[in-house]
Design an enzyme around this catalytic site. Structure first.
Site, PDB file in Angstrom:
ATOM      1  N   MET A   1      -3.046  46.773 -18.639  1.00 22.09           N
ATOM      2  CA  MET A   1      -2.184  45.665 -19.094  1.00 22.09           C
ATOM      3  C   MET A   1      -1.990  45.864 -20.591  1.00 22.09           C
ATOM      4  SD  MET A   1      -3.987  42.752 -16.798  1.00 22.09           S
ATOM      5  CE  MET A   1      -5.365  43.844 -16.453  1.00 22.09           C
TER       6      MET A   1
ATOM      7  N   GLY B   1     -10.123  34.308 -12.633  1.00 24.34           N
ATOM      8  CA  GLY B   1     -10.401  32.936 -12.241  1.00 24.34           C
ATOM      9  C   GLY B   1      -9.202  32.013 -12.128  1.00 24.34           C
TER      10      GLY B   1
ATOM     11  N   ASP C   1      -3.419  41.320  -6.716  1.00 21.78           N
ATOM     12  CA  ASP C   1      -4.444  41.086  -7.750  1.00 21.78           C
ATOM     13  C   ASP C   1      -4.284  39.703  -8.352  1.00 21.78           C
ATOM     14  OD1 ASP C   1      -6.248  41.276  -9.863  1.00 21.78           O
ATOM     15  OD2 ASP C   1      -5.155  42.874 -10.920  1.00 21.78           O
ATOM     16  N   GLY C   2      -5.347  38.904  -8.210  1.00 18.73           N
ATOM     17  CA  GLY C   2      -5.386  37.596  -8.851  1.00 18.73           C
ATOM     18  C   GLY C   2      -5.612  36.467  -7.866  1.00 18.73           C
ATOM     19  N   GLY C   3      -6.743  35.784  -8.017  1.00 16.83           N
ATOM     20  CA  GLY C   3      -7.010  34.600  -7.201  1.00 16.83           C
ATOM     21  C   GLY C   3      -7.341  34.884  -5.746  1.00 16.83           C
TER      22      GLY C   3
ATOM     23  N   GLY D   1      -3.951  38.620 -17.422  1.00 17.49           N
ATOM     24  CA  GLY D   1      -4.610  38.258 -18.676  1.00 17.49           C
ATOM     25  C   GLY D   1      -6.008  37.699 -18.498  1.00 17.49           C
ATOM     26  N   PHE D   2      -6.235  36.971 -17.412  1.00 15.81           N
ATOM     27  CA  PHE D   2      -7.523  36.306 -17.246  1.00 15.81           C
ATOM     28  C   PHE D   2      -7.932  36.268 -15.772  1.00 15.81           C
ATOM     29  CE2 PHE D   2      -5.459  34.725 -21.013  1.00 15.81           C
ATOM     30  CZ  PHE D   2      -6.459  34.864 -21.971  1.00 15.81           C
TER      31      PHE D   2
ATOM     32  N   GLY E   1     -12.035  39.404  -8.423  1.00 22.27           N
ATOM     33  CA  GLY E   1     -13.011  39.318  -9.508  1.00 22.27           C
ATOM     34  C   GLY E   1     -14.030  38.239  -9.225  1.00 22.27           C
TER      35      GLY E   1
ATOM     36  N   HIS F   1     -12.198  48.070  -9.540  1.00 26.01           N
ATOM     37  CA  HIS F   1     -10.998  47.740 -10.327  1.00 26.01           C
ATOM     38  C   HIS F   1     -11.411  47.431 -11.767  1.00 26.01           C
ATOM     39  CE1 HIS F   1      -6.822  46.170 -10.588  1.00 26.01           C
ATOM     40  NE2 HIS F   1      -7.329  45.222 -11.374  1.00 26.01           N
TER      41      HIS F   1
HETATM   42  C1  DX5 Z   1      -5.985  39.551 -14.225  1.00 27.84           C
HETATM   43  C2  DX5 Z   1      -6.643  40.800 -13.719  1.00 27.84           C
HETATM   44  C3  DX5 Z   1      -7.377  40.642 -12.452  1.00 27.84           C
HETATM   45  C4  DX5 Z   1      -8.534  39.685 -12.509  1.00 27.84           C
HETATM   46  C5  DX5 Z   1      -8.716  39.102 -11.152  1.00 27.84           C
HETATM   47  O1  DX5 Z   1      -5.159  39.849 -15.280  1.00 27.84           O
HETATM   48  O2  DX5 Z   1      -5.674  41.815 -13.516  1.00 27.84           O
HETATM   49  O3  DX5 Z   1      -7.799  41.902 -11.943  1.00 27.84           O
HETATM   50  O4  DX5 Z   1      -9.732  40.286 -12.888  1.00 27.84           O
HETATM   51  O5  DX5 Z   1      -9.692  38.130 -11.214  1.00 27.84           O
HETATM   52  P1  DX5 Z   1      -9.773  36.959 -10.132  1.00 27.84           P
HETATM   53  O6  DX5 Z   1     -10.016  37.587  -8.807  1.00 27.84           O
HETATM   54  O7  DX5 Z   1     -10.901  36.139 -10.623  1.00 27.84           O
HETATM   55  O8  DX5 Z   1      -8.443  36.230 -10.172  1.00 27.84           O
HETATM   56 ZN    ZN Z   2      -6.324  43.697 -12.452  1.00 22.23          ZN
END
Ligand code: DX5
Ligand code: ZN
Length: 218
Positions: free
Chosen positions: A66, A143, A173-175, A140-141, A195, A31
């Site tokens: 994004m 973690g 996607d996310g967390g 956006g981020f 991530g 990804h």
């Molecule tokens: C956030 C991204 C995610 C992010 C996920 O905007 O789209 O793909 O990298 O990271 P984790 O798994 O750390 O939430």
């Molecule tokens: Zn993503």
């Protein structure tokens, strides 16, 4: 459940090696998070980086745009080696035209919904999609904390896809970590992005197996 590690959490000074490492650890997809500093308040990778890391694996590249104007960037990311391109339903370009553009390039299209966007926002487009990505954090981020309250949207999408006899994958996607993945699996998520849950884990292969649900997380 398939696992798509997000390169956003890898060691950026060694991206090629990180791609090889995560491939060897059992990833299903790679990804790649593309941010333009406008649609989201962060800047990340562009097509040059995607192209540079492409030779390090044969796994499919799942490119998550994004950005406010995805249609202008379909060609550069297709040229760089994207296999799947997802873009946000909240972006500014014509959605049907952008999906058609992705298909014309031989790439699989997906639409993404932010936490405040209802599942129904993508229903009109389901017939032409390969995947729907449900954000389980604000984009956006990396973690951030997983939003379990997005799971009813996953269930609503799953029900609509089945009702219409379609074959559209649902990605979240996310967390997502070994701790939160069971909730995704129960809701019917097909592909989980992770991530920090994979790249920052002491053992990436174990983390991927735990998220996938192929071993118990005790
Ligand atoms: C956030 C991204 C995610 C992010 C996920 O905007 O789209 O793909 O990298 O990271 P984790 O798994 O750390 O939430
Ligand atoms: Zn993503």
């Amino acid at each position: 459940m398939k696992v798509a590690p997000s390169l956003l959490s890898c060691d950026f000074s060694r991206m090629g090696e990180e791609v090889s490492r995560i491939d060897a650890a059992g990833a299903d997809l790679i990804h790649l998070d593309v941010m333009d500093g406008h649609f989201v308040p962060n800047l990340t990778i562009g097509p040059g980086i995607v192209k540079a890391v492409r030779p390090y694996t044969k796994l499919p590249f799942d490119v998550h745009l994004m950005i406010s104007h995805p249609d202008s960037y379909i060609d550069p990311f297709a040229d760089a080696g994207a296999d799947i391109i997802t873009f946000h339903v909240e972006a500014e370009d014509d959605i049907e035209k952008t999906i058609a553009h992705i298909r014309e390039r031989g790439v699989l299209p997906g639409l993404v919904i932010k936490p405040a966007t209802p599942a129904e926002a993508v229903f009109t487009y389901l017939d032409s999609l390969y995947m729907v990505l449900v954000m389980t954090v604000e984009p956006g981020f990396g973690g951030q904390s997983f939003m379990a309250d997005m799971m009813p949207k996953v269930r609503a999408l799953k029900a609509e896809i089945e009702r219409r006899g379609l074959d559209v994958l649902i990605e979240a996607d996310g967390g997502i970590t070994a701790a939160t993945a069971p909730v995704c699996r129960e809701a019917g998520v097909d592909v989980s992005v992770s991530g920090t849950g994979v790249f920052k884990a002491p053992d990436a292969a174990a983390a991927i197996r735990e998220i996938a649900g192929t071993v118990q997380n005790n």
